[in-house]
Design an enzyme around this catalytic site. Sequence first.
Site, short mmCIF file in Angstrom:
data_model
loop_
_atom_site.label_atom_id
_atom_site.label_comp_id
_atom_site.label_asym_id
_atom_site.label_seq_id
_atom_site.Cartn_x
_atom_site.Cartn_y
_atom_site.Cartn_z
N LYS A 130 0.81 -1.22 0.00
CA LYS A 130 0.00 0.00 0.00
C LYS A 130 0.84 1.27 0.00
CE LYS A 130 -3.90 -2.28 2.31
NZ LYS A 130 -3.23 -3.59 2.56
N LYS A 165 -8.55 1.03 5.84
CA LYS A 165 -7.91 -0.28 5.99
C LYS A 165 -6.50 -0.13 6.56
CE LYS A 165 -7.16 -0.14 0.95
NZ LYS A 165 -7.42 -0.85 -0.33
N ARG A 215 -7.53 -9.19 -9.91
CA ARG A 215 -6.13 -9.49 -9.63
C ARG A 215 -5.43 -9.80 -10.96
NH1 ARG A 215 -3.02 -11.51 -5.60
NH2 ARG A 215 -3.76 -9.59 -4.60
N ARG A 229 -12.31 -11.08 -8.89
CA ARG A 229 -12.76 -11.56 -7.58
C ARG A 229 -13.99 -10.76 -7.18
NH1 ARG A 229 -7.27 -10.53 -4.52
NH2 ARG A 229 -7.73 -8.52 -5.51
N ARG A 237 -15.59 -6.55 0.32
CA ARG A 237 -14.30 -7.22 0.18
C ARG A 237 -14.43 -8.38 -0.79
NH1 ARG A 237 -12.87 -8.81 6.18
NH2 ARG A 237 -14.95 -9.69 5.95
N ASP A 277 -3.95 -5.15 -7.97
CA ASP A 277 -5.41 -5.16 -7.80
C ASP A 277 -6.00 -3.90 -8.44
OD1 ASP A 277 -5.09 -7.47 -6.36
OD2 ASP A 277 -5.14 -6.46 -4.41
N GLU A 286 -3.61 -1.73 -5.11
CA GLU A 286 -2.46 -2.33 -4.43
C GLU A 286 -1.52 -2.97 -5.44
OE1 GLU A 286 -3.26 -5.02 -1.23
OE2 GLU A 286 -4.78 -3.74 -0.31
N ASN A 288 0.93 -6.11 -4.96
CA ASN A 288 1.27 -7.18 -4.01
C ASN A 288 2.58 -7.84 -4.40
OD1 ASN A 288 -1.42 -7.63 -2.30
ND2 ASN A 288 -1.98 -7.13 -4.41
#
Length: 324
Positions: A130, A165, A215, A229, A237, A277, A286, A288
């Site tokens: 993040k 978050k 993703r 997703r 979420r 994401d 994000e 990752n």
Amino acid sequence: MTELNPLTVAMQMDPMEDIKIAGDSTFHIMLAAQARGHRLYHYLAPDLTFRDGRVLAKARPVNVQKVEGDHFAFGPEEVLDLGRDVDVVWMRQDPPFDLSYITATHLLERVQEETLVVNDPASVRNAPEKLFVLDYARFMPPTMITRDLGEVKSFLAEHGEIVVKPLYGNGGVAVFHLGKNGANLSSLVELFKASWVEPFMVQAFIPGVAQGDKRIVLIDGEVAGAVNRIPGAGEIRSNLAVGGSAAKTLLTDKEREICAAMAPELKARGLLFVGIDVIGGEWLTEINVTSPTGIVSIDAFDGTDTGGLIWDAIDARLAARAAA
């Protein structure tokens, strides 16, 4: 694919008995390695030792198979010198991204001259999901990182709905959606400040999340595939770990632009396996790099071999190191 000798591979990861093999990306990578004849070892991050200038790991050889409940078999424990005894080390334990995690990156960084570590441990340390993404703020929804209640109130007044978050959270844990009335905002900020010493992230809510949070997996900077997703009923979420469902998808032109923009930096940093994401086909949230997931679903939907592509990229990295 260039044919190379079988590799010795050490997997720094979570306990094998806890792996959910139906969707676990690390297990997918291990199956692909074993299919190529590579020898696998398993160890946990606490098994690392620095002694007399060497980085050692108490590890066990492991064989894997795609059989639920009987998916691994260990051999006797050995002490590996990760610089001398191993060709590739995978850093694949799940976050939290805390001082223990950071310490492991420092230790693994010390074997980099001798052994390929994936992802590059210094880059993992310097690119938390993040924070690294802020380098690409032009693709992000309006975003704030703060511990200040007044700033959050002002941000909510400006954007109407927000998501709060943890800065170093993972798996969709402790992600909150607040509406225009800001009910319980003060209490939520108090909770975050009491639970974490670092600031937290606040973003404008993107209604398009109802259609999914995509993703996208990049291997050495190149797009390998994507999975959408979709949040469960009553959820914002979309993480599969908290009840989201996976769906086949294609990339939008904007998503391809985002991937192209970050590809050179990912390659330069040695971030070989990355998952980004994107919401609504255009909003990057994000990047990752610690333990990205998603490749099992991508291969199931697209008929691809992402595990094989990852090992092709590793072969290329090893060949380049040997030629240097």
